[in-house]
Design a protein around this motif. Structure first.
Motif, PDB file in Angstrom:
ATOM      1  N   LEU A 146       0.915  -1.119   0.052  1.00  0.00           N
ATOM      2  CA  LEU A 146      -0.067  -0.233   0.088  1.00  0.00           C
ATOM      3  C   LEU A 146       1.042   1.230   0.028  1.00  0.00           C
ATOM      4  CD1 LEU A 146      -2.820   1.284   0.221  1.00  0.00           C
ATOM      5  CD2 LEU A 146      -2.619   1.164   2.807  1.00  0.00           C
ATOM      6  N   GLY A 147       0.632   2.179  -0.918  1.00  0.00           N
ATOM      7  CA  GLY A 147       1.246   3.311  -0.988  1.00  0.00           C
ATOM      8  C   GLY A 147       2.569   3.567  -1.892  1.00  0.00           C
ATOM      9  N   THR A 148       2.886   2.211  -2.349  1.00  0.00           N
ATOM     10  CA  THR A 148       4.258   2.157  -3.318  1.00  0.00           C
ATOM     11  C   THR A 148       3.787   1.913  -4.465  1.00  0.00           C
ATOM     12  OG1 THR A 148       4.842  -0.323  -3.049  1.00  0.00           O
ATOM     13  CG2 THR A 148       5.646   1.227  -1.161  1.00  0.00           C
ATOM     14  N   ALA A 149       4.566   2.414  -5.410  1.00  0.00           N
ATOM     15  CA  ALA A 149       4.467   1.858  -6.812  1.00  0.00           C
ATOM     16  C   ALA A 149       5.482   0.507  -6.897  1.00  0.00           C
ATOM     17  CB  ALA A 149       5.071   2.851  -7.857  1.00  0.00           C
TER      18      ALA A 149
ATOM     19  N   MET B  55       0.521  10.633   4.959  1.00  0.00           N
ATOM     20  CA  MET B  55       1.098   9.501   5.634  1.00  0.00           C
ATOM     21  C   MET B  55       2.541   9.319   5.419  1.00  0.00           C
ATOM     22  SD  MET B  55      -1.283   7.205   6.342  1.00  0.00           S
ATOM     23  CE  MET B  55      -2.282   8.710   7.151  1.00  0.00           C
ATOM     24  N   VAL B  56       3.067  10.113   4.875  1.00  0.00           N
ATOM     25  CA  VAL B  56       4.702   9.933   4.626  1.00  0.00           C
ATOM     26  C   VAL B  56       5.500   9.924   5.887  1.00  0.00           C
ATOM     27  CG1 VAL B  56       6.875  11.342   3.695  1.00  0.00           C
ATOM     28  CG2 VAL B  56       4.501  11.207   2.521  1.00  0.00           C
ATOM     29  N   ALA B  57       5.397  10.727   6.976  1.00  0.00           N
ATOM     30  CA  ALA B  57       6.231  10.489   7.983  1.00  0.00           C
ATOM     31  C   ALA B  57       6.082   9.252   8.744  1.00  0.00           C
ATOM     32  CB  ALA B  57       6.089  11.569   8.809  1.00  0.00           C
ATOM     33  N   GLY B  58       4.672   8.850   8.838  1.00  0.00           N
ATOM     34  CA  GLY B  58       4.520   7.486   9.515  1.00  0.00           C
ATOM     35  C   GLY B  58       4.941   6.482   8.946  1.00  0.00           C
ATOM     36  N   SER B  59       4.946   6.292   7.372  1.00  0.00           N
ATOM     37  CA  SER B  59       5.235   5.395   6.518  1.00  0.00           C
ATOM     38  C   SER B  59       6.819   5.177   6.694  1.00  0.00           C
ATOM     39  CB  SER B  59       4.605   5.387   5.143  1.00  0.00           C
ATOM     40  OG  SER B  59       3.244   5.518   4.883  1.00  0.00           O
ATOM     41  N   ALA B  60       7.440   6.389   6.550  1.00  0.00           N
ATOM     42  CA  ALA B  60       8.901   6.134   6.602  1.00  0.00           C
ATOM     43  C   ALA B  60       9.324   5.364   7.989  1.00  0.00           C
ATOM     44  CB  ALA B  60       9.359   7.581   6.704  1.00  0.00           C
ATOM     45  N   GLU B  61       8.745   5.727   8.959  1.00  0.00           N
ATOM     46  CA  GLU B  61       8.979   4.776  10.271  1.00  0.00           C
ATOM     47  C   GLU B  61       8.358   3.144  10.173  1.00  0.00           C
ATOM     48  OE1 GLU B  61       7.192   6.431  13.746  1.00  0.00           O
ATOM     49  OE2 GLU B  61       8.087   8.463  13.418  1.00  0.00           O
TER      50      GLU B  61
ATOM     51  N   VAL C 232      18.444   6.863  -1.934  1.00  0.00           N
ATOM     52  CA  VAL C 232      17.825   7.066  -3.388  1.00  0.00           C
ATOM     53  C   VAL C 232      16.375   5.874  -3.394  1.00  0.00           C
ATOM     54  CG1 VAL C 232      17.908   6.484  -5.736  1.00  0.00           C
ATOM     55  CG2 VAL C 232      19.810   7.608  -4.409  1.00  0.00           C
ATOM     56  N   ILE C 233      16.654   4.865  -2.723  1.00  0.00           N
ATOM     57  CA  ILE C 233      15.718   3.671  -2.825  1.00  0.00           C
ATOM     58  C   ILE C 233      14.495   4.105  -1.983  1.00  0.00           C
ATOM     59  CG2 ILE C 233      15.022   1.378  -2.210  1.00  0.00           C
ATOM     60  CD1 ILE C 233      17.872   0.631  -2.905  1.00  0.00           C
ATOM     61  N   SER C 234      14.836   4.525  -0.587  1.00  0.00           N
ATOM     62  CA  SER C 234      13.790   5.072   0.215  1.00  0.00           C
ATOM     63  C   SER C 234      13.039   6.500  -0.357  1.00  0.00           C
ATOM     64  CB  SER C 234      14.410   5.404   1.594  1.00  0.00           C
ATOM     65  OG  SER C 234      15.274   6.342   1.651  1.00  0.00           O
ATOM     66  N   THR C 235      13.867   7.249  -0.771  1.00  0.00           N
ATOM     67  CA  THR C 235      13.156   8.651  -1.309  1.00  0.00           C
ATOM     68  C   THR C 235      12.043   8.186  -2.563  1.00  0.00           C
ATOM     69  OG1 THR C 235      14.996   9.813  -0.965  1.00  0.00           O
ATOM     70  CG2 THR C 235      13.551  10.926  -2.488  1.00  0.00           C
ATOM     71  N   GLU C 236      12.443   7.264  -3.304  1.00  0.00           N
ATOM     72  CA  GLU C 236      11.788   6.729  -4.499  1.00  0.00           C
ATOM     73  C   GLU C 236      10.166   6.380  -4.167  1.00  0.00           C
ATOM     74  OE1 GLU C 236      13.705   4.550  -7.234  1.00  0.00           O
ATOM     75  OE2 GLU C 236      14.886   6.256  -8.267  1.00  0.00           O
ATOM     76  N   LEU C 237      10.503   5.496  -3.119  1.00  0.00           N
ATOM     77  CA  LEU C 237       9.436   4.701  -2.438  1.00  0.00           C
ATOM     78  C   LEU C 237       8.278   5.654  -1.757  1.00  0.00           C
ATOM     79  CD1 LEU C 237      11.050   1.669  -1.095  1.00  0.00           C
ATOM     80  CD2 LEU C 237       9.148   1.712  -2.730  1.00  0.00           C
ATOM     81  N   LEU C 238       9.010   6.578  -0.926  1.00  0.00           N
ATOM     82  CA  LEU C 238       8.180   7.746  -0.387  1.00  0.00           C
ATOM     83  C   LEU C 238       7.519   8.682  -1.328  1.00  0.00           C
ATOM     84  CD1 LEU C 238      10.659   8.311   2.739  1.00  0.00           C
ATOM     85  CD2 LEU C 238       8.148   7.331   2.824  1.00  0.00           C
ATOM     86  N   HIS C 239       8.214   8.778  -2.422  1.00  0.00           N
ATOM     87  CA  HIS C 239       7.503   9.843  -3.657  1.00  0.00           C
ATOM     88  C   HIS C 239       6.337   8.999  -4.102  1.00  0.00           C
ATOM     89  CE1 HIS C 239      11.452  12.784  -4.411  1.00  0.00           C
ATOM     90  NE2 HIS C 239      10.614  13.120  -3.368  1.00  0.00           N
ATOM     91  N   SER C 240       6.652   7.610  -4.138  1.00  0.00           N
ATOM     92  CA  SER C 240       5.399   6.969  -4.756  1.00  0.00           C
ATOM     93  C   SER C 240       4.240   7.114  -3.861  1.00  0.00           C
ATOM     94  CB  SER C 240       5.790   5.527  -5.348  1.00  0.00           C
ATOM     95  OG  SER C 240       5.994   4.829  -4.164  1.00  0.00           O
TER      96      SER C 240
END
Length: 265
Positions: free
Chosen positions: A26-29, A149-155, A168-176
């Motif tokens: 959920l939340g990721t491409a 959802m971004v802050a909570g999802s990052a955790e 790079v990987i984590s930023t791309e996922l949070l951007h999606s």
């Protein structure tokens, strides 16, 4: 309620190899989630990803949908790829999905026995969270958007230190996540609110491996144990370094576990 139309992405095409359909959380491409694992999968599988409605390549859903309808959407997308000749008739067909994509693996085993030769539920469970929690999240995101959802999802998504180690990987996922359609995200939350196959696993006949991260607070290893104990052909594995997005966090280990289990079936 309606079966959502899902858009597949051909991550690696080789019709001589068995096909692995990979699903998102959920939340990721699907692409940023599975791209890190692709180098370790492409020698063994043709790899095709699907995106949730309103995420990545899939257009937003206009109606609510259930996990059962999402699973049916996956089978329809696969059948279309078969009809187009992308997947060879008679070739082995496997499935691996993360979080809601892993819940889809279990729903596929319940509703579409034998469609796949073997399946993997990754960082997932036979029931995830509570219906109230998902309903509350759906209402919040529909009103205020996915950036809430971004802050909570990052955790939740990443093991401690991963964002610093792999920016790079984590930023791309949070951007999606930020780019996901808020109403389609809310529909997916609604699907998870109604998802519970704990009582149906015993009736499944497909080989299933549940792979969970040792550091996952959403779906801890106990959830993988439950699947392994209750699905007649279930087994499990734990990835020590991973939290909730194993293919991105531990791509080589995830790919090795998938290849070993899936290709044996």
């Amino acid at each position: 309620m309606a079966v959502p139309q899902l858009t597949p992405s051909l991550l690696h095409t080789d019709k001589a190899l068995p096909t692995l359909i990979v699903g998102p959380s959920l939340g990721t491409a699907a692409l940023p989630l599975w791209a890190p694992a692709l180098p370790y999968l492409k020698d063994k599988f043709q790899v095709i990803a699907w995106d949730l409605p309103g995420h990545g390549e899939s257009k937003p859903s206009t109606d609510a949908f259930s996990l059962a309808e999402l699973a049916t959407g996956v089978t329809k997308a696969v059948e279309a790829l078969r009809a187009d000749g992308v997947i060879s008739e008679g070739s082995k067909l496997y499935y691996a999905g993360v979080s809601v994509g892993g819940a889809t693996a279990l729903q596929l085993a319940v509703d579409h026995a034998g469609f796949f030769d073997a399946l993997s539920s990754i960082c997932s469970a036979a029931k995830i969270g509570t219906p109230e929690g998902w309903t509350d999240r759906a209402e919040l995101v529909a009103k205020a958007g996915t950036p809430t959802m971004v802050a909570g999802s990052a955790e939740r998504w990443f093991a401690p230190g991963f964002i610093e180690k792999e920016p790079v990987i984590s930023t791309e996922l949070l951007h999606s996540l930020q780019d996901a359609d808020r109403f389609a995200y809310a529909h997916a939350c609604g699907a998870l609110a109604g998802f519970d196959v704990r009582g149906q696993l015993a009736s499944t006949s497909d080989p299933i491996i549940a792979i969970n991260g040792a550091q996952d607070q959403v779906c801890p290893p106990a959830d993988a144990e439950f699947i392994a104990e209750n699905a007649p052909r279930g087994t499990m594995a734990v990835i020590d370094s991973a939290a909730h997005l194993a293919p991105a966090e531990a791509p080589e280990e995830t790919a090795a576990l998938l290849a070993e289990f899936l290709l044996a079936n």
